[in-house]
Design a protein around this motif. Structure first.
Motif, short mmCIF file in Angstrom:
data_model
loop_
_atom_site.label_atom_id
_atom_site.label_comp_id
_atom_site.label_asym_id
_atom_site.label_seq_id
_atom_site.Cartn_x
_atom_site.Cartn_y
_atom_site.Cartn_z
N HIS B 14 0.85 -1.19 0.00
CA HIS B 14 0.00 0.00 0.00
C HIS B 14 0.89 1.24 0.00
CE1 HIS B 14 -3.29 2.66 0.91
NE2 HIS B 14 -2.56 3.18 1.88
N HIS B 15 1.93 1.18 0.81
CA HIS B 15 2.86 2.31 0.87
C HIS B 15 3.47 2.57 -0.49
CE1 HIS B 15 6.06 4.88 2.37
NE2 HIS B 15 6.90 4.13 1.70
N ASP B 16 3.84 1.44 -1.15
CA ASP B 16 4.43 1.59 -2.48
C ASP B 16 3.49 2.30 -3.42
OD1 ASP B 16 6.74 0.36 -1.80
OD2 ASP B 16 6.71 -1.03 -3.48
N GLU B 17 2.26 1.84 -3.43
CA GLU B 17 1.33 2.35 -4.41
C GLU B 17 1.06 3.83 -4.15
OE1 GLU B 17 -2.53 0.33 -4.63
OE2 GLU B 17 -3.09 2.05 -5.85
N HIS B 18 0.97 4.15 -2.88
CA HIS B 18 0.69 5.53 -2.53
C HIS B 18 1.86 6.42 -2.97
CE1 HIS B 18 -0.79 8.90 -0.23
NE2 HIS B 18 0.38 9.03 0.33
N HIS B 19 3.03 5.86 -2.79
CA HIS B 19 4.24 6.64 -3.01
C HIS B 19 4.60 6.68 -4.49
CE1 HIS B 19 8.34 7.91 -2.41
NE2 HIS B 19 8.82 6.80 -2.90
N HIS B 20 4.14 5.69 -5.24
CA HIS B 20 4.64 5.57 -6.60
C HIS B 20 3.51 5.14 -7.51
CE1 HIS B 20 7.98 4.78 -9.40
NE2 HIS B 20 7.11 3.95 -9.93
N ASN B 21 2.67 6.08 -7.90
CA ASN B 21 1.56 5.70 -8.77
C ASN B 21 1.68 6.46 -10.08
OD1 ASN B 21 -0.70 4.58 -9.73
ND2 ASN B 21 -2.12 5.68 -8.41
N PRO B 22 2.47 5.92 -11.00
CA PRO B 22 2.71 6.67 -12.23
C PRO B 22 1.52 6.60 -13.15
CG PRO B 22 3.82 4.56 -12.33
CD PRO B 22 3.14 4.61 -11.01
N GLY B 23 1.46 7.54 -14.05
CA GLY B 23 0.40 7.51 -15.06
C GLY B 23 0.70 6.46 -16.10
N PHE B 24 -0.17 6.37 -17.11
CA PHE B 24 -0.03 5.33 -18.13
C PHE B 24 1.32 5.42 -18.84
CE2 PHE B 24 -1.56 2.20 -21.04
CZ PHE B 24 -0.95 2.50 -22.24
N ILE B 25 1.69 6.66 -19.23
CA ILE B 25 2.93 6.82 -19.99
C ILE B 25 4.13 6.36 -19.18
CG2 ILE B 25 4.50 8.50 -21.01
CD1 ILE B 25 2.25 8.36 -22.78
N TRP B 26 4.20 6.79 -17.92
CA TRP B 26 5.36 6.43 -17.13
C TRP B 26 5.35 4.98 -16.70
CZ3 TRP B 26 9.15 9.47 -17.80
CH2 TRP B 26 8.91 10.83 -18.03
N LYS B 27 4.16 4.36 -16.72
CA LYS B 27 4.11 2.97 -16.28
C LYS B 27 4.36 2.01 -17.43
CE LYS B 27 1.40 -0.10 -13.37
NZ LYS B 27 0.03 -0.46 -13.01
N TYR B 28 3.83 2.35 -18.61
CA TYR B 28 3.91 1.40 -19.71
C TYR B 28 4.84 1.80 -20.84
CZ TYR B 28 0.04 -1.01 -17.53
OH TYR B 28 -0.74 -1.69 -16.65
N VAL B 29 5.05 3.10 -20.99
CA VAL B 29 5.86 3.51 -22.14
C VAL B 29 7.28 3.86 -21.69
CG1 VAL B 29 6.07 5.08 -24.08
CG2 VAL B 29 3.82 4.36 -23.31
N PHE B 30 7.40 4.92 -20.88
CA PHE B 30 8.73 5.30 -20.41
C PHE B 30 8.96 4.74 -19.02
CE2 PHE B 30 10.04 7.67 -23.91
CZ PHE B 30 8.97 8.39 -24.39
#
Lengths: 538, 627, 113
Positions: B14-30
């Motif tokens: 949960h801490h991770d997700e709160h701390h690091h929730n990138p958008g689509f581009i940062w999660k899947y592209v870059f």
């Protein structure tokens, strides 16, 4: 989850991540520069021409060496200051380091610039002339400018063109523009020689694509290119289908036979196809009226009297005019290559030189060569005094190949200085170490003009990678090294200008980063430690 | 003995997700996450492999039916304009064949296999197997992928240029490669130049990647993961990283020099007196050495083939213990062998150059080192084979491919031995024998290893198994077709068929009955094999479709896994959730033992994962109580 | 590796000293190459100039590597890493040169390359 060991070292390896990474990277850089140095060794040992020994001015290289060594010391001081948390000292030393990088690149730029403007020419008999080309001058001795507003160097091929034939697929638009501009300058019109029409028997028979007299333009040729593309596509598709059908027939008529046994008999019936094909206009010819004197760069055109071909397959028909190479200042005459070729054939060097085009046709070269031979006698005497004779009665020390057969700019300068005709101030002489011979101060007596007819021109280039493999490897190694200097300087500047924030929050992290940057910087210095003696002193 | 409970979502996640929730581009592209980058590499590499495969299919048409126009089922992908420019009445011309040949080799080696093995498998699995949360330099990893993609696209874009793509062989020797496409005025638009620019991008990508890999393996191993507890996969990747790091730069040097030859008209590799039909005496200074290019190229070229191979060894070495339920036989020997292999691979390169006029001393040296290098390879493959002995073999889909890898690679490796010898190589150099040899190693060898790897780790990546039926449809025809294609090449090569003929030997067939064409008489005996081989190639292409269907449909419809460790394996990647999230492990695993603890007598289950705490001896559970 | 302020202060003096040696080495190399009086062996460029020049350069490079890049304080692993690169370069250069010096043709008959 955080990635560990970014700042604090791991216990068993004793290293933090970036340190391992930088050493790995440096190992690969050793391989990169090692590859280039191996190439240098290979090219030098395998050279089939006289390798230019000790040909570069040493002073800029020497200063650059001091600058880089100094910057290596200051970058270490900068890191030490950071480790001791002395921000001001860090800034000062890092600033000096980056400034040293700047000096290095400026000196390098000066060196490169001087070389890129210096012309070299190998004549057909392998004698070599070096110097600066003249610029085209008009009647009032003012520089003529080309259509881009730049002065024109006296190294052009002139053709009095009466016809231009363009390849509709390959024509190069910038060259086309240049031709159009030049035609306009000469007040000639370039018009289509004959009607462009569909071939007899084809589907577009008689169709007129362009009428004779139509003017040449970029748009016109682009249009022809489109027409050609459409025609070739159409024809290719037709021929392919026809060939497929022929094979179907051939396979049916020859069951059990292999392709290669029957292929000779499988052909397209071109006569039957022709009515469906389109005319492929591959070249378009224009008449230049009246014939105009066009100029071309020697690299762009294969000149021959009557018909010259450019590299984009444009054919220029017309008379090849006198296209000499005009040196405004000759500053070196080098017979080493000629001598090497003569010796291979078993001819005495002196005889070969006496029979060279330069000595036979140019008074200045004759006089210089005679003077030079006097100097050689003096040098031989000096060496004899210094080294004495060996047991066979031959002098132990003798002049090098370069000293015997090359008259460099320093020799020409010495000649006129000895004759009392020229005297340079010490500051001017010092500047010559960086910028090459000072033509204005030494004048035309030292560095005269020389015009070389095109027939004598063997190979010409600036002092650039094209001139010989020595300059090729020199520019490549020093250029790549220069890029590394710039890269390293950028990284160090980043820490200098933007490191304050990191210094306040996590100074050990910054110290690590600066250490890594410093390691890279030391490596750059290390490479130069080898580059300098190998390329400048050997 | 339960496996480590990995499925509870603690507050860490949960801490991770709160701390690091990138958008689509940062999660899947870059993305800078090694798993996403691994998948990006994998998908891109597979696309390039398919493209390279297609090029080969056209080449095989030219070889089998040089006089016939390309059939419509192959030529429909090309535009009319392209066909008009590059085909002669629909037939493949020599120039086009050379283009396709050069690019087939380049794409398969540099854009396909290396990114798939090192970039895809390496990136995805290595941090997981050593217990790391990610690579040491995640953003460098991302840069490495995008530079690879850029280089690949530049190389492929060259097909659309007026000059066509590079056409001087994948080896790109000067002087041909120095002046081919020289008639193009703007050199940056010439295919040969773009090839070199693309190559520089690829080399940069590999260097960034290898620095990352080696640093990660050295410094990010989790607690307890000593060197000799690392899975063989990680050892392979370590050596591969070193090979890429140290072997690529001389090729970069050669690439830069050849680029300068083309653009700056230097003569690094151009000999004096070069004369071409189109230009006459070349307007160059000369004085260069074509041999220098060959030395620099093969200095990379040989380690490069081990870069291709080691990731496949890595995958197979992981799959065999899992599916035989016994430890990898000779783990230590394999580790030492792979290290020696890596070192030796740097000093064997000139066995590609026996025909360049080398004297006795040099060729003896390289012959000796080349024969020596076969020893560690044999040790590794033999250890894999022996690992099967006495095992309780489960013929899962990955295991089928791994078992096929061993004999196929064996044939490939053994056919390399005659090539190692100077004397035999005199006859075999540049013949189809060489093509047969290296394709055996790479196609039914390395590629089978990668198929095995995909099938093996697919459940971890997606949580579903790939379909067994589709796998059978992929596997058996592939195995048969591969042999149909490449075995006759060995025969043709020994008969003297040259490796770069575009018409399959047709040119040597004389129709005249009284012709003294002795070579033609040999060619005619083996030329019909071309048709069989080409049919094999096209059939092989067809059956790869089942793999892609399997890959894509299993994502949604494959059988779901019931645990995070569906194969009951022992290495650390199976201790993560399925699929592993950002940071991989819910809490840092600790390694307590070696990587292949299967069928231990003191264990109830037939495997003991690396991360499971050892039972204390002072508890009630004594070994005697448990069977 | 120097970590405490005292150790760093001491190493600063070392750095200056080594820097001085590097300067001196450079000057020496240039003098040997340019001053005729110091020309060893034959007149002009010959193998002695090469040997001296490269030896001095190697010494300078080693000083930079071991002192400025603190390779002598570094973990063995790093040292071997860097050394491996050097090894490989030597094999590249050496074996390539060996190929040049050991051609299949007798140089009497074959003068091309």
């Amino acid at each position: 989850m955080e990635i560990p060991y970014i700042v604090t070292p791991r216990k068993d390896t004793g290293l933090f991540n970036a340190k391992i990474a930088i050493w790995l990277f440096l190992a690969s850089e050793v391989m990169l520069f090692g590859g280039f140095f191996s190439s240098y060794v290979f090219l030098r040992l395998g050279a089939d021409y006289p390798w230019p020994e000790r040909t570069l001015p040493v002073l800029p290289g020497l200063i650059n060496t001091f600058v880089l060594i100094g910057s290596s010391v200051t970058v270490v001081f900068a890191w030490a200051a950071l480790k001791m948390r002395e921000w001001r000292k860090f800034q000062i030393f890092m600033g000096i380091t980056v400034f040293c990088a700047l000096i290095f690149m400026v000196l390098k730029a000066v060196e490169y610039n001087v070389k890129f403007h210096h012309q070299a020419l190998r004549l057909k008999d392998y004698s070599i002339i070096e110097g600066h080309l003249g610029k085209e001058l008009d009647g009032d001795k003012k520089e003529v400018l080309d259509h881009n507003g730049n002065p024109i160097e006296e190294n052009l091929i002139y053709v009095e063109a009466s016809k231009l034939t363009f390849n509709t697929r390959r024509f190069h638009t910038p060259w086309l523009e240049e031709l159009l501009t030049q035609a306009e300058q000469h007040k000639s019109t370039v018009k289509l020689t004959a009607d462009l029409k569909g071939e007899e028997g084809t589907s577009d028979e008689g169709k007129i694509y362009a009428k004779s007299g139509e003017l040449l333009s970029i748009e016109f040729l682009n249009r022809m290119e489109e027409i050609r593309k459409a025609a070739t596509s159409n024809n290719a598709a037709l021929r392919t289908t026809a060939l497929r059908q022929e094979w179907v027939k051939a396979h049916a008529a020859n069951p059990g036979k292999r392709d290669w046994q029957i292929s000779a008999g499988v052909n397209i019936d071109l006569k039957a196809l022709k009515p469906k094909m389109l005319t492929e206009i591959s070249t378009v010819t224009f008449t230049v009226d009246p014939p105009a004197k066009f100029d071309f760069h020697p690299r762009d055109i294969k000149a021959a009297d009557g018909s010259s071909r450019m590299r984009d397959d444009t054919v220029v028909e017309g008379k090849l005019l006198d296209s000499p190479m005009g040196f405004h200042h000759v500053d070196a005459i080098d017979f080493q290559y000629l001598v090497m070729k003569a010796v291979e054939k078993g001819i005495e060097p002196e005889i070969a030189i006496e029979n060279s085009w330069l000595i036979k046709n140019n008074k200045f070269a004759q006089e210089a060569w005679e003077w030079h031979q006097g100097e050689i006698v003096k040098l031989k005497a000096e060496l004899l005094k210094k080294g004495g004779l060996d047991k066979d009665g031959k002098p132990r020390l003798f002049p090098t190949h370069k000293e015997l057969y090359r008259i460099g700019w320093k020799d020409f300068a010495k000649k006129t200085e000895d004759e009392g005709r020229v005297k340079l101030s010490s500051s001017d002489a010092f500047k010559e170490e960086f910028f090459g011979p000072n033509y204005e101060a030494r004048g035309d007596e030292t560095f005269p003009e020389l015009s070389v007819p095109r027939e004598q021109v063997g190979f010409a280039a600036k002092f650039s990678p094209a001139w010989n493999t020595y300059y090729g490897i020199y520019f490549t190694i020093t250029g790549l090294h220069g890029l590394h200097v710039i890269g390293g300087a950028l990284v160090l500047s980043y820490y200098l200008f933007f490191g304050r924030k990191m210094y306040l929050t996590n100074p050990e992290w910054l110290a690590n980063r600066v250490e890594i940057g410093g390691l890279f910087w030391h490596f750059v210095d290390l490479v130069w430690i080898f580059v300098f003696p190998i390329l400048y002193l050997m | 003995m339960s496996s480590h409970d990995t499925s509870h979502a603690g507050h860490d996640a949960h801490h991770d997700e709160h701390h690091h929730n990138p958008g689509f581009i940062w999660k899947y592209v870059f993305s800078s996450d090694h798993k996403m980058i691994g998948m990006q590499y994998g998908i891109t590499a597979m696309c390039f492999l398919a493209f390279g495969f297609y090029l080969m299919m056209v080449m095989r048409w030219s070889i089998a039916y040089p006089h016939q126009p390309l059939p419509e089922w192959m030529s429909w992908v090309f535009t009319d304009g392209w066909k008009a420019r590059w085909l002669q009445d629909g037939k493949v011309t020599g120039e086009t064949y050379n283009m396709f040949g050069a690019m087939h080799g380049t794409i398969m080696v540099f854009l396909g296999i290396v990114p798939l093995g090192f970039g895809a498998f390496g990136n995805y699995v290595t941090p997981l197997q050593i217990g790391a949360p990610d690579m040491a330099f995640p953003r460098l990893n991302m840069a490495s992928y995008w530079v690879y993609l850029a280089g690949g696209l530049i190389m492929c874009a060259s097909f659309f240029m007026e000059s066509g793509s590079a056409k001087s062989g994948w080896t790109n020797y000067s002087p041909l490669a120095g002046f081919a496409d020289g008639q193009i005025v703007t050199q940056i638009l010439a295919g040969q130049t773009q090839w070199l620019i693309g190559l520089v991008c690829l080399i940069t990508s590999s260097l960034l990647g290898s620095v990352n890999f080696v640093t990660t393996i050295i410094n990010l191993r989790v607690r307890g993961m000593t060197w000799m507890r690392m899975p063989f996969f990680v050892w392979s990747m370590l050596v591969t990283g070193f090979l890429l790091l140290l072997a690529f730069p001389p090729l970069e040097a050669a690439g830069i020099m050849q680029l300068m030859d083309r653009v700056a008209h230097s003569s690094f590799f151009m000999p004096s007196g070069l004369f071409t039909k189109s230009e006459g005496l070349a307007n160059l200074s000369g004085g260069g050495s074509p041999l220098l290019f060959q030395h620099l190229f093969w200095f990379l070229g040989h380690p490069e083939v081990y870069v291709l191979l080691l990731p496949a060894f890595a995958c197979v070495a992981e799959i065999i213990p899992v599916n035989t339920r016994k430890p990898l036989w000779g783990y230590k020997s394999m580790v030492y062998s792979v290290l020696i292999l890596g070192f030796l691979s740097f000093v064997v390169w000139a066995h590609h150059m026996y025909m360049t006029g080398m004297g006795a001393a040099v060729s003896t040296f390289f012959q000796t080192t080349t024969v020596l290098i076969s020893v560690p390879s044999v040790v590794i493959i033999t250890a894999m084979l022996i690992s099967l002995w006495g095992g309780s073999i489960r013929f899962t889909p990955p295991m089928m491919w791994a078992c096929a890898f061993i004999p196929m690679f064996g044939i490939g490796g053994l056919t390399g031995l005659p090539l190692a010898f100077n004397l035999a190589d005199l006859h075999l150099h540049d013949t189809y024998y060489v093509i047969g040899h290296f394709h055996y190693v790479v196609a039914p060898g390395i590629l089978f290893g990668f198929f095995a790897g995909v099938l093996h780790w697919y459940p971890k990546i997606t949580g579903r198994f790939m379909s067994k039926t589709l796998n059978h449809l992929h596997f058996w025809p592939s195995l048969i077709c591969m042999n149909l294609i490449f075995f006759p090449m060995l025969v043709q090569g020994m008969a003297g068929f040259h490796r770069r003929w575009y018409n399959g030997g047709d040119a040597y067939l004389s129709q005249a009955a009284d012709s003294v064409n002795i070579f033609g008489k040999t060619v005619v005996q083996y030329i019909d094999m071309n048709i069989m081989m080409s049919m094999g190639a096209w059939t092989l292409a067809f059956f790869q479709i089942f793999f892609f269907i399997n890959l894509i449909t299993s994502w949604k419809f494959g059988k779901k896994v019931t645990s995070d460790n569906p194969w009951d394996a022992t290495t650390l990647e199976w201790a993560t959730p399925t699929p592993p999230g950002h940071g991989n492990f819910l809490k840092d695993p600790v390694t307590y033992r070696g990587p292949y603890e299967y069928s231990r007598p003191d264990c109830e289950e037939d495997f003991l994962p690396q991360w499971v705490e050892p039972r204390r001896l002072d508890t009630a559970d004594k070994p005697a109580d448990k069977h | 590796m120097a970590d405490t302020p005292e150790a760093i202060k001491k190493s600063i003096r070392t750095y200056l000293f080594i820097g001085g040696i590097l300067f001196a080495g450079t000057i020496l190399t240039v003098l040997i190459a340019t001053v005729p009086a110091l020309d060893m062996g034959a007149h002009g460029f010959d193998k002695w100039d090469c040997i001296f020049g490269l030896t001095i350069a190697t010494i300078k490079a080693s000083l930079v590597a071991f002192v400025f890049m603190h390779l002598n304080h570094e973990k063995k692993a790093v040292y071997w890493l860097f050394a491996s690169g050097l090894c490989m370069v030597c094999s590249l250069a050496g074996l390539t040169a060996l190929a040049l010096w050991d051609p299949i043709f007798d140089s009497f008959f074959y003068s091309g390359h």
